[in-house]
Design a protein around this motif. Structure first.
Motif, short mmCIF file in Angstrom:
data_model
loop_
_atom_site.label_atom_id
_atom_site.label_comp_id
_atom_site.label_asym_id
_atom_site.label_seq_id
_atom_site.Cartn_x
_atom_site.Cartn_y
_atom_site.Cartn_z
N LEU A 159 0.59 12.27 -9.41
CA LEU A 159 -0.13 13.90 -8.82
C LEU A 159 1.01 14.88 -9.39
CD1 LEU A 159 -1.73 13.46 -5.45
CD2 LEU A 159 -2.65 14.26 -7.41
N VAL A 160 2.11 14.69 -8.96
CA VAL A 160 3.12 15.83 -9.20
C VAL A 160 3.49 15.81 -10.42
CG1 VAL A 160 5.73 16.22 -8.82
CG2 VAL A 160 4.31 15.46 -6.96
N GLN A 183 11.20 26.15 -17.32
CA GLN A 183 11.29 24.80 -16.51
C GLN A 183 10.75 23.46 -17.15
OE1 GLN A 183 13.45 24.60 -13.96
NE2 GLN A 183 12.86 22.52 -13.43
N LEU A 224 0.90 4.19 -2.78
CA LEU A 224 0.69 5.54 -2.50
C LEU A 224 1.92 6.38 -2.90
CD1 LEU A 224 -0.25 5.35 1.22
CD2 LEU A 224 -1.64 6.38 -0.34
N ALA A 225 3.00 5.83 -3.18
CA ALA A 225 4.01 6.75 -3.41
C ALA A 225 3.96 6.84 -5.05
CB ALA A 225 5.33 5.78 -3.42
N ALA A 234 1.34 9.51 -5.51
CA ALA A 234 1.81 10.73 -5.17
C ALA A 234 2.78 11.28 -6.45
CB ALA A 234 2.58 10.61 -3.87
N LEU A 235 3.62 10.35 -6.94
CA LEU A 235 4.30 10.65 -8.17
C LEU A 235 3.51 11.33 -9.39
CD1 LEU A 235 7.29 10.93 -9.11
CD2 LEU A 235 7.13 8.63 -9.89
N SER A 267 0.75 17.72 -12.44
CA SER A 267 0.24 18.96 -11.79
C SER A 267 1.43 19.72 -12.49
CB SER A 267 0.42 19.26 -10.36
OG SER A 267 1.57 18.73 -9.75
N TRP A 268 2.47 19.26 -13.26
CA TRP A 268 3.51 20.09 -13.76
C TRP A 268 3.01 20.81 -15.04
CZ3 TRP A 268 7.57 20.04 -10.91
CH2 TRP A 268 8.74 20.71 -11.45
N PRO A 269 3.74 22.03 -15.03
CA PRO A 269 3.05 22.89 -16.30
C PRO A 269 3.23 21.91 -17.49
CG PRO A 269 4.81 24.02 -14.89
CD PRO A 269 4.62 22.57 -14.15
N ARG A 328 0.83 -1.45 0.03
CA ARG A 328 0.02 0.00 -0.13
C ARG A 328 0.84 1.38 0.11
NH1 ARG A 328 -4.94 -0.63 4.27
NH2 ARG A 328 -5.65 1.21 3.14
N ARG A 329 1.88 1.32 0.85
CA ARG A 329 3.17 2.30 0.96
C ARG A 329 3.33 2.67 -0.70
NH1 ARG A 329 5.43 4.02 5.43
NH2 ARG A 329 4.74 2.89 7.32
#
Lengths: 142, 261
Positions: free
Chosen positions: B17-18, B29, B10-11, B14-15, B21-23, B6-7
């Motif tokens: 998501l990042v 950049q 989640l990781a 999370a990745l 969300s990057w432009p 599960r960790r």
């Protein structure tokens, strides 16, 4: 299962992004890394400026008294490379900030992390000895 | 207790998501640097050979940055070596340490020492052209010109300057930059390693491969040090990024708050 674990994971991810986070001055001349403050409140103003960003926050104590703090963050270029945008935090946003207080005793701190209500933890670009976002975010969520 | 799987989920979440969300249209950049070697998976190939300029010399052009921050040049010395201060150099250094560098001109947005610019983990861009190699430092929007048109440093400098005057030459594949004509005001690093107007700096840039450069900085200042001494830095090529704006004077509020101890 908790939001805590999610927070920690996100912080780890953010911390490994290529980041240039350097301050333009000696940390120890201005801030005391042994005086750690946790500020829970509402953002009143954001200054996306060099050489440092400033996040102003209203903190309400147990007696209902409101105090406005200024919190210094990393330079805009450091935060931008870490995934921030000028609008990442806005006036009205609730946030929990952990930082080191200014040595002159004023309501000024150098931020090490920002934790949003949804548990997301944002790296602050601090140059201080507590500036490791991974560590700080873990401390916040424990 | 959360199990390992599960960790991991989640990781990965999370990745994503990042990444998401990057432009999406980042022109600075995250923009893919064209013309640099890449592996089959598209990632930057740091181990590729050193690129060459038209004259056959290594081309140092590109954005470079230290892999980690160092505010104290002594940390880049060879093991067991210490800074060979003169009594005057030691007195000034100790005074700056005792006050936690509160009087650092750099904290007031004045220029930083050339040596510490290579170790502060802030990006800078080298532009190598015939006759001049320029270094653009993102931090504080500073720049230097290293003249390679054959001139030598003047014997006497009639205009002492924060950054001095620089000339460059090649010794085999090492770009050697000599700088003199400093004004005696600049701090070499953030801990306050001093320099007088007698300071002369020699920088030796050696690009090991496409992604790595070694830099030796030789500090010669007989007012502050009993002999020349060397400090070393590693620089990493920075792909897929660009220099960003940094106008230090915009909102400098720290210096008024710097109490020292």
């Amino acid at each position: 299962m908790s939001r805590h674990v999610v927070t920690v994971t996100l912080c780890v991810v953010i911390a490994v992004l290529p980041v240039s986070l350097r301050a333009h001055h000696s940390f120890a001349a201005e801030f005391d890394s042994n005086t750690v403050v946790t500020l829970n409140g509402v953002i009143t103003k954001v200054e996306w400026t060099n050489p440092h960003t400033y996040f102003h926050i209203d903190v309400t104590d147990d007696q209902g008294k409101v105090t406005n703090w200024a919190v210094e963050g990393g330079a805009p270029n450091a935060l931008y490379r870490a995934g921030w945008k000028p609008t990442s935090l806005k006036a009205g946003d609730r946030v929990s900030i952990v930082g080191s207080r200014a040595k002159d005793g004023s309501n000024l701190a150098n931020a090490t992390s920002f934790t949003l209500p949804d548990g997301r933890c944002l790296f602050a670009g601090s140059s201080g000895p507590n500036g490791d976002a991974t560590t700080t975010c873990r401390q916040v969520t424990r | 207790m959360i199990d390992r799987t599960r960790r991991r989920v989640l990781a990965v979440g999370a990745l994503s998501l990042v990444v998401v969300s990057w432009p999406a249209v980042a022109q600075w950049q995250g923009y893919t640097t064209p013309g640099i070697p890449r592996k089959a998976d598209g990632t930057f190939d740091a181990a590729a050979p050193v690129p060459r300029a038209a004259d056959g010399k290594p081309d140092l052009s590109g954005i470079w940055m230290a892999p980690r921050i160092r505010v104290d040049l002594a940390q880049g010395m060879k093991k067991g070596e210490t800074v060979p201060f003169t009594p005057e150099g030691k007195r000034i250094f100790d005074e700056r340490r005792a006050t936690n560098s509160k009087d650092d001109p750099g904290a007031r947005c004045l220029p930083t020492g050339i040596p510490v610019r290579a170790t502060l983990q802030t990006p800078f861009k080298i532009l190598q052209t015939p006759g001049v190699t320029a270094i653009l430092y993102e931090s504080r929007t500073q720049f230097r010109q290293i003249l390679t048109d054959g001139r030598s440093l003047p014997k006497e400098v009639d205009w002492p300057a924060w950054q001095g005057f620089s000339v460059g030459r090649w010794e085999q594949d090492t770009f050697v930059v000599e700088t003199a004509g400093f004004n005696g005001k600049v701090w070499l690093d953030q801990v306050g390693t001093p320099a007088s107007d007698a300071f002369r700096l020699t920088e030796r840039f050696h690009r090991r491969d496409f992604g790595h450069m070694d830099l030796e900085m030789i500090i010669d200042d007989r007012t502050m040090y009993t002999r020349p001494w060397s400090t070393f830095a590693e620089l990493l090529f920075q792909p897929d990024t660009e220099l960003l704006e940094y106008i230090c004077e915009e909102n400098e509020r720290d210096s008024a708050k710097m109490v020292g101890k």
